[in-house]
Design an enzyme around this catalytic site. Sequence first.
Site, PDB file in Angstrom:
ATOM      1  N   LYS A   1     -33.203  -3.151  60.845  1.00 49.29           N
ATOM      2  CA  LYS A   1     -31.802  -2.802  60.561  1.00 49.29           C
ATOM      3  C   LYS A   1     -31.604  -2.546  59.069  1.00 49.29           C
ATOM      4  CE  LYS A   1     -28.661  -6.207  59.903  1.00 49.29           C
ATOM      5  NZ  LYS A   1     -27.862  -6.076  58.660  1.00 49.29           N
ATOM      6  N   ASN A   2     -32.107  -3.459  58.245  1.00 52.38           N
ATOM      7  CA  ASN A   2     -31.815  -3.372  56.816  1.00 52.38           C
ATOM      8  C   ASN A   2     -32.618  -2.286  56.116  1.00 52.38           C
ATOM      9  OD1 ASN A   2     -29.883  -5.256  57.101  1.00 52.38           O
ATOM     10  ND2 ASN A   2     -31.091  -6.969  56.299  1.00 52.38           N
TER      11      ASN A   2
ATOM     12  N   ASP B   1     -20.419  -8.822  56.758  1.00 54.20           N
ATOM     13  CA  ASP B   1     -20.681 -10.225  57.085  1.00 54.20           C
ATOM     14  C   ASP B   1     -19.832 -11.168  56.249  1.00 54.20           C
ATOM     15  OD1 ASP B   1     -22.533  -9.420  58.825  1.00 54.20           O
ATOM     16  OD2 ASP B   1     -24.245  -9.807  57.531  1.00 54.20           O
TER      17      ASP B   1
ATOM     18  N   ASP C   1     -32.167 -14.458  55.507  1.00 52.63           N
ATOM     19  CA  ASP C   1     -31.806 -14.022  56.862  1.00 52.63           C
ATOM     20  C   ASP C   1     -32.532 -14.821  57.953  1.00 52.63           C
ATOM     21  OD1 ASP C   1     -30.148 -12.177  55.717  1.00 52.63           O
ATOM     22  OD2 ASP C   1     -31.503 -10.475  55.988  1.00 52.63           O
TER      23      ASP C   1
HETATM   24  N1  EPU Z   1     -24.851  -9.456  44.110  1.00 52.57           N
HETATM   25  C1  EPU Z   1     -23.969  -9.397  43.066  1.00 52.57           C
HETATM   26  N2  EPU Z   1     -23.700  -8.177  42.509  1.00 52.57           N
HETATM   27  C2  EPU Z   1     -24.258  -7.023  42.955  1.00 52.57           C
HETATM   28  C3  EPU Z   1     -25.152  -7.090  44.039  1.00 52.57           C
HETATM   29  C4  EPU Z   1     -25.435  -8.318  44.607  1.00 52.57           C
HETATM   30  O1  EPU Z   1     -23.443 -10.411  42.654  1.00 52.57           O
HETATM   31  O2  EPU Z   1     -23.979  -5.965  42.381  1.00 52.57           O
HETATM   32  C5  EPU Z   1     -25.167 -10.769  44.716  1.00 52.57           C
HETATM   33  C6  EPU Z   1     -24.548 -10.900  46.107  1.00 52.57           C
HETATM   34  O3  EPU Z   1     -23.224 -11.359  46.028  1.00 52.57           O
HETATM   35  C7  EPU Z   1     -25.471 -11.896  46.770  1.00 52.57           C
HETATM   36  C8  EPU Z   1     -26.832 -11.631  46.125  1.00 52.57           C
HETATM   37  O4  EPU Z   1     -26.549 -10.884  44.933  1.00 52.57           O
HETATM   38  O5  EPU Z   1     -25.088 -13.206  46.453  1.00 52.57           O
HETATM   39  C9  EPU Z   1     -27.800 -10.877  47.005  1.00 52.57           C
HETATM   40  O6  EPU Z   1     -27.313  -9.625  47.303  1.00 52.57           O
HETATM   41  P1  EPU Z   1     -28.240  -8.372  47.657  1.00 52.57           P
HETATM   42  O7  EPU Z   1     -27.649  -7.192  46.964  1.00 52.57           O
HETATM   43  O8  EPU Z   1     -29.672  -8.702  47.397  1.00 52.57           O
HETATM   44  O9  EPU Z   1     -28.051  -8.257  49.219  1.00 52.57           O
HETATM   45  P2  EPU Z   1     -27.396  -7.083  50.027  1.00 52.57           P
HETATM   46  O10 EPU Z   1     -28.008  -5.786  49.644  1.00 52.57           O
HETATM   47  O11 EPU Z   1     -25.936  -7.211  50.023  1.00 52.57           O
HETATM   48  C10 EPU Z   1     -29.234  -7.185  51.893  1.00 52.57           C
HETATM   49  C11 EPU Z   1     -29.231  -7.317  53.389  1.00 52.57           C
HETATM   50  C12 EPU Z   1     -28.839  -8.727  53.784  1.00 52.57           C
HETATM   51  C13 EPU Z   1     -29.843  -9.681  53.168  1.00 52.57           C
HETATM   52  C14 EPU Z   1     -29.890  -9.482  51.639  1.00 52.57           C
HETATM   53  C15 EPU Z   1     -30.938 -10.336  50.965  1.00 52.57           C
HETATM   54  C16 EPU Z   1     -28.625  -5.129  54.136  1.00 52.57           C
HETATM   55  C17 EPU Z   1     -27.649  -4.258  54.812  1.00 52.57           C
HETATM   56  N3  EPU Z   1     -28.280  -6.382  53.969  1.00 52.57           N
HETATM   57  O12 EPU Z   1     -27.906  -7.459  51.481  1.00 52.57           O
HETATM   58  O13 EPU Z   1     -28.933  -8.796  55.195  1.00 52.57           O
HETATM   59  O14 EPU Z   1     -29.475 -11.005  53.465  1.00 52.57           O
HETATM   60  O15 EPU Z   1     -30.172  -8.100  51.345  1.00 52.57           O
HETATM   61  O16 EPU Z   1     -32.201 -10.106  51.484  1.00 52.57           O
HETATM   62  O17 EPU Z   1     -29.721  -4.691  53.787  1.00 52.57           O
HETATM   63  C18 EPU Z   1     -28.437  -9.618  57.340  1.00 52.57           C
HETATM   64  O18 EPU Z   1     -29.200  -8.755  57.771  1.00 52.57           O
HETATM   65  O19 EPU Z   1     -27.992 -10.556  58.045  1.00 52.57           O
HETATM   66  C19 EPU Z   1     -28.051  -9.560  55.929  1.00 52.57           C
HETATM   67  C20 EPU Z   1     -27.007 -10.193  55.438  1.00 52.57           C
END
Ligand code: EPU
Length: 423
Positions: free
Chosen positions: A22-23, A118, A307
């Site tokens: 998915k991701n 989420d 995750d």
């Molecule tokens: N963060 C910031 N500022 C930013 C970007 C991120 O503060 O500009 C913080 C977020 O608030 C969070 C942390 O950094 O606390 C991690 O965020 P990240 O950007 O790494 O995650 P994401 O891209 O929002 C993706 C996956 C998540 C997975 C995380 C970590 C997708 C669609 N989502 O999220 O997947 O947990 O990476 O591996 O790719 C799930 O599948 O259940 C899920 C939540």
Amino acid sequence: MEVLRVTGGQRLTGEVSVPGAKNSVLKLMAATLLAPGVSTITNVPGILDVEIMAELLRRLGCGVEHRSDEATLRIDVPERPDHRADYDLVRRMRASICVLGPLVARVGAADVALPGGDNIGSRGLDMHVDGLRRMGAEVTSEHGYLLASARNRLTSAETWLDFPSVGATETILMAAVLADGTSVIDNAAREPEIVDICRMLQGMGAQIDGVGTSTLRIEGVDELHPVEHATVPDRIVAGTWAVAAAITGGDVTVHGAQADHLSIALEKLATAGASVESLPDGFRVRMDRRPAAVDIVTLPYPGFPTDLQPQFIALNSVAEGAALVTENLFEARFRFVQELARLGADVRTDGHHALVRGRSMLSGAPVEATDIRAGAGLVLAGLIAEGTTTVYGVGHIDRGYAGLVPALQSLGADIERGTATDV
Ligand code: EPU
């Protein structure tokens, strides 16, 4: 209202196959925007989020043909895509933000509703915005929308991320591939899904060095071309099956997975007492005793994935001994613990930490999934709980797990889907 009804006590045995991640697939779909013409993505999971992203791409002017029987997507990108991602779609799926980078790079504008998705923490966008600004984009936020524009072609920039954010790495990467000059992303995320998108972009003609490391060096090109690309296997779905085998004292072979993407999680299962065998196309997990408690600390890849944290809390809740679980990515992910407590689990949280004291038995109860992985954790707990567990919030689970119920049934689980009134 749909629910899952799980009656615990069955040992899971047999074989399952894992679909594409998915991701990854959602970002691969967004990346097609970078080149006009028809791109094809294979190994596409049959999940709700793919439908939402397909709808978003259609509204941007793309033709999207999803052949779910063949797990394939054909995306026909116009010469000039539209640039607005509306709230009604973005609020259903936070990953919609991944169209931001490609749209600014390709059409010089993106109006993307601020995401919902989420319910697992604040999830800021500051690093995405900062990265785009460094490349010359103007980014403001008005009336619930992030408005990004660039009068001229984006220019290269060096960015050092405060944290190896998956989303920010993707946004900056997808903008940099068409920028003028050589960009560097330091402290970049290096999840297998990031490697996957880099491989796809390379297939489209992008020049990227350092793939799989924390420093990505991207030499912008004038244009990219369409591509055919297979989505990397879903390591989180694979890991969920591994825990399902361990928690039920079962024996499950997982096909179509990459064990090396799950090294730490599989090692933790071995520490918990499972026998884990790597296979050429996956792995096999067997468990013949009550699991031993295992401490977990979530970290960016190659650390333990957030995750899989709820699934391991579920495992620890019936383990022998006590485990300390530390969550470093999403502060609200422990909300799931309150639901697990309804099944009799003994979990105390304090900030980033949860202390899980294993119980010899959980007892079935109605519970609510608050996000995808919380849903997976609750189903796993239901598989071992005495009596029946009714899981509400099934829509969350459908966002990430294709065909979960039939797959669990094929392994011997007593689970069915129904409506709140008939179960
Ligand atoms: N963060 C910031 N500022 C930013 C970007 C991120 O503060 O500009 C913080 C977020 O608030 C969070 C942390 O950094 O606390 C991690 O965020 P990240 O950007 O790494 O995650 P994401 O891209 O929002 C993706 C996956 C998540 C997975 C995380 C970590 C997708 C669609 N989502 O999220 O997947 O947990 O990476 O591996 O790719 C799930 O599948 O259940 C899920 C939540």
